[in-house]
Design an enzyme around this catalytic site. Structure first.
Site, PDB file in Angstrom:
ATOM      1  N   HIS A  12       7.105  -9.793   8.377  1.00 21.39           N
ATOM      2  CA  HIS A  12       6.852  -8.574   7.608  1.00 21.39           C
ATOM      3  C   HIS A  12       7.618  -7.412   8.229  1.00 21.39           C
ATOM      4  CE1 HIS A  12       3.999  -7.186  10.696  1.00 21.39           C
ATOM      5  NE2 HIS A  12       3.414  -8.369  10.644  1.00 21.39           N
TER       6      HIS A  12
ATOM      7  N   ASP B 272      -5.513   2.665   9.140  1.00 22.94           N
ATOM      8  CA  ASP B 272      -5.040   1.274   9.064  1.00 22.94           C
ATOM      9  C   ASP B 272      -4.719   0.807  10.484  1.00 22.94           C
ATOM     10  OD1 ASP B 272      -3.890  -1.122   8.350  1.00 22.94           O
ATOM     11  OD2 ASP B 272      -2.155  -0.240   7.339  1.00 22.94           O
TER      12      ASP B 272
ATOM     13  N   ASP C 241      -7.726  -6.379  11.247  1.00 23.04           N
ATOM     14  CA  ASP C 241      -6.943  -5.330  10.581  1.00 23.04           C
ATOM     15  C   ASP C 241      -7.925  -4.617   9.670  1.00 23.04           C
ATOM     16  OD1 ASP C 241      -5.252  -3.749   9.078  1.00 23.04           O
ATOM     17  OD2 ASP C 241      -3.772  -5.332   8.732  1.00 23.04           O
TER      18      ASP C 241
ATOM     19  N   GLU D 170      -1.422  -2.466  15.551  1.00 23.65           N
ATOM     20  CA  GLU D 170      -1.053  -1.465  14.540  1.00 23.65           C
ATOM     21  C   GLU D 170      -1.710  -0.125  14.835  1.00 23.65           C
ATOM     22  OE1 GLU D 170      -2.438  -2.396  10.540  1.00 23.65           O
ATOM     23  OE2 GLU D 170      -0.954  -1.011   9.698  1.00 23.65           O
TER      24      GLU D 170
ATOM     25  N   HIS E 197      -2.793 -11.844   4.904  1.00 23.40           N
ATOM     26  CA  HIS E 197      -3.818 -11.120   4.136  1.00 23.40           C
ATOM     27  C   HIS E 197      -5.103 -11.944   4.042  1.00 23.40           C
ATOM     28  CE1 HIS E 197      -0.516  -8.515   2.075  1.00 23.40           C
ATOM     29  NE2 HIS E 197      -0.808  -8.106   3.299  1.00 23.40           N
TER      30      HIS E 197
ATOM     31  N   HIS F 208      -0.900   1.737   1.475  1.00 21.92           N
ATOM     32  CA  HIS F 208       0.568   1.663   1.352  1.00 21.92           C
ATOM     33  C   HIS F 208       0.918   2.865   0.488  1.00 21.92           C
ATOM     34  CE1 HIS F 208       0.177  -2.941   2.067  1.00 21.92           C
ATOM     35  NE2 HIS F 208       0.102  -2.252   3.177  1.00 21.92           N
TER      36      HIS F 208
ATOM     37  N   ASP G 127     -23.777  -4.664 -16.542  1.00 28.01           N
ATOM     38  CA  ASP G 127     -23.814  -3.205 -16.593  1.00 28.01           C
ATOM     39  C   ASP G 127     -23.608  -2.559 -15.220  1.00 28.01           C
ATOM     40  OD1 ASP G 127     -26.147  -4.050 -15.551  1.00 28.01           O
ATOM     41  OD2 ASP G 127     -27.459  -2.926 -16.900  1.00 28.01           O
TER      42      ASP G 127
ATOM     43  N   TYR H 218       3.195 -14.552  14.527  1.00 29.86           N
ATOM     44  CA  TYR H 218       2.258 -15.508  13.910  1.00 29.86           C
ATOM     45  C   TYR H 218       2.831 -16.899  14.119  1.00 29.86           C
ATOM     46  CZ  TYR H 218       1.547 -10.918  12.007  1.00 29.86           C
ATOM     47  OH  TYR H 218       1.375  -9.567  11.903  1.00 29.86           O
TER      48      TYR H 218
HETATM   49  N1  GLY Z   1      -3.766  -3.401   6.221  1.00 28.38           N
HETATM   50  C1  GLY Z   1      -2.604  -3.503   5.428  1.00 28.38           C
HETATM   51  C2  GLY Z   1      -1.398  -3.325   6.203  1.00 28.38           C
HETATM   52  O1  GLY Z   1      -1.438  -3.331   7.424  1.00 28.38           O
HETATM   53  O2  GLY Z   1      -0.347  -3.110   5.668  1.00 28.38           O
HETATM   54 MN    MN Z   2      -3.194  -3.014   8.588  1.00 24.65          MN
HETATM   55 MN    MN Z   3      -0.496  -1.420   7.743  1.00 27.49          MN
END
Ligand code: GLY
Ligand code: MN
Ligand code: MN
Length: 440
Positions: free
Chosen positions: A352, A273, A262, A409, A245, A363, A41, A390
């Site tokens: 990426h 982010d 991150d 980032e 991830h 995103h 619950d 990496y």
């Molecule tokens: N934290 C997810 C990204 O950097 O896209």
């Molecule tokens: Mn990120």
């Molecule tokens: Mn990001």
């Protein structure tokens, strides 16, 4: 500045205007997210649907917004839970339709229990229905039942909508350019997350587990009124930094490790982010610094490449060029640069893209390409800038670079002549990072 109620009403007016342009009028329906059971619950912490919240600012589950554009004028209608003294005693406050109507700027509000009965009338004689299609199975069934009910009434003289339009297309375009209200919230989200990274740098040390650093981040988020993380925090030390991830956050950190974090909070519905990478013992080794400085150079070059009028895709190419040349210089891949870019050999270490839209969702909504062309940046768009490297051990990687993972980032708003960095207060140069780490 407009108050929140005017801001949300203004967004609904903009959607109604788009409906009139497209089909001369119609009905828009947008439900919020359902509560989800976690076990027995207990439910997961509730999170509204971003599209619904964008249009309403209304935070409760079991709610639907209906917008009518017709010859007699516009109607802004909310369906929501009724007041319920007993449930409010157990679970907390509910606005109820009467208060919600006034506080959130609607023309009408009705109990959610009336929705199925009232929808066929709302949907009759509308040229088009604007609603998400395929987003929630329950909602799709409800929409189909409503349309069938309208069609069943054709002998009474009503018509069903000719056109069903996925309303998310229009809303995605609206959400891509942030208004002043959104930018103020995103500045705050960025500032809180920046402080959290600063705290992590100051406190992490060899002998701690990654989750102890995650707790420091959570402390700073909650203490500053952020309701949630925007996504699960990645606290990745040593070889874990090469798992993009990484989720476990349970490794015991050692002297000499790099730590890639991150993490960003969600503040009043808006994400931040940030990624920073720093030495757990507070001092970079030579090879760590070589890789770090290369990623930093790429990130700074990318930031320089973000300005109005340029295609979104451009800064990705900047990242690829700088990182590929640096990898050649470090003898991790073979040159010359053009051959490396052509073959994609750098993708072994950089796999990426350099960033993504950021907003209510980490995103965020919004196309990247339209009719085969990269979307051009405009003032008010918010995006991340996040190159990384990496270097997994093995396959000819020299031992001194093995298992080094670095990402940097930031979150930036496109302005009239460049960018505003929402997370620029987070230590970033080697000197700033080592100073923020202090003496262990
Ligand atoms: N934290 C997810 C990204 O950097 O896209
Ligand atoms: Mn990120
Ligand atoms: Mn990001």
């Amino acid at each position: 500045m407009k108050n929140a109620h005017q801001v949300h009403r203004g967004r609904r007016d903009a959607l109604i205007a788009a409906m009139r342009r497209h089909s001369g009028g119609g009905l828009a329906l947008m439900p919020t997210s359902a509560e989800v059971v976690r076990n027995r619950d207990s439910t997961y912490p509730y999170r509204h649907d971003s599209y619904f919240y964008y249009l309403t600012g209304f935070p409760e589950p079991e709610a639907v917004v209906a917008l009518v554009a017709d010859d007699k004028g516009d109607r802004h209608v909310l369906f929501c839970r009724e007041k319920h003294p007993e449930r409010e005693t157990w679970d907390g406050f509910r606005y109820g339709p009467d208060a919600a109507k006034d506080i959130f700027g609607f023309d009408e509000a009705h109990p959610i229990g009336e929705l199925d009965r009232m929808l066929p009338d709302f949907a009759s004689d509308r040229p088009a229905l604007y609603t998400p299609v395929g987003m929630h199975a329950d909602w799709d069934r409800r929409v189909a039942a409503t349309l069938n009910e309208v069609r069943a009434r054709v002998r009474t003289g009503v018509t069903a909508p000719d056109e069903i339009v996925d309303v998310r297309g229009t809303l995605d375009r609206m959400r891509l350019v942030k208004d002043a209200h959104e930018l103020a919230l995103m500045r705050r989200a960025g500032a809180i997350s920046s402080e959290a990274h600063r705290r992590a740098m100051a406190r992490a040390r060899p002998g701690w587990h990654e989750y102890e650093v995650e707790a420091e981040l959570a402390h700073e988020f909650l203490k500053n009124g952020a309701q949630s993380v925007a996504y699960p925090s990645i606290v990745a030390s040593g070889p874990n930094a090469c798992v993009l991830h990484y989720r476990d956050n349970d490794r015991l950190m050692a002297d000499g490790d790099l730590l890639l974090i991150d993490a960003g909070c969600e503040y009043r519905g808006y994400a931040s982010d940030i990624t920073r990478t720093f030495p757990v013992n507070g001092r970079f080794t030579g090879p760590q610094k070589d890789v770090y400085e290369l990623v930093l150079a790429a990130q700074v070059a990318c930031l320089d490449a973000v300005r109005p009028g340029v295609p979104f895709h451009d800064y990705h190419e900047v990242a690829e060029r700088v990182l590929a040349q640096g990898l050649i210089d470090l003898k991790l891949i073979e040159g010359p640069l053009d051959a490396a870019l052509e073959s994609g050999s750098y993708k072994r270490f950089y796999m990426h893209r350099a960033g993504h839209w950021l907003g209510m969702d980490v995103h965020d909504a919004g196309l990247y390409q339209e009719k085969g062309e990269s979307v051009k940046l405009e003032p008010g768009m918010v995006l991340t800038v996040e190159p990384g490297l990496y270097i997994r051990a093995g396959d000819g990687v020299p031992a001194h670079f093995a298992d080094i993972g670095v990402r940097i980032e930031d979150d930036v708003v496109v302005t009239a002549d460049g960018i505003e960095n929402l997370t620029g207060g987070t230590p970033k140069t080697v000197a700033e990072v080592e100073a923020a780490c202090g003496d262990r």
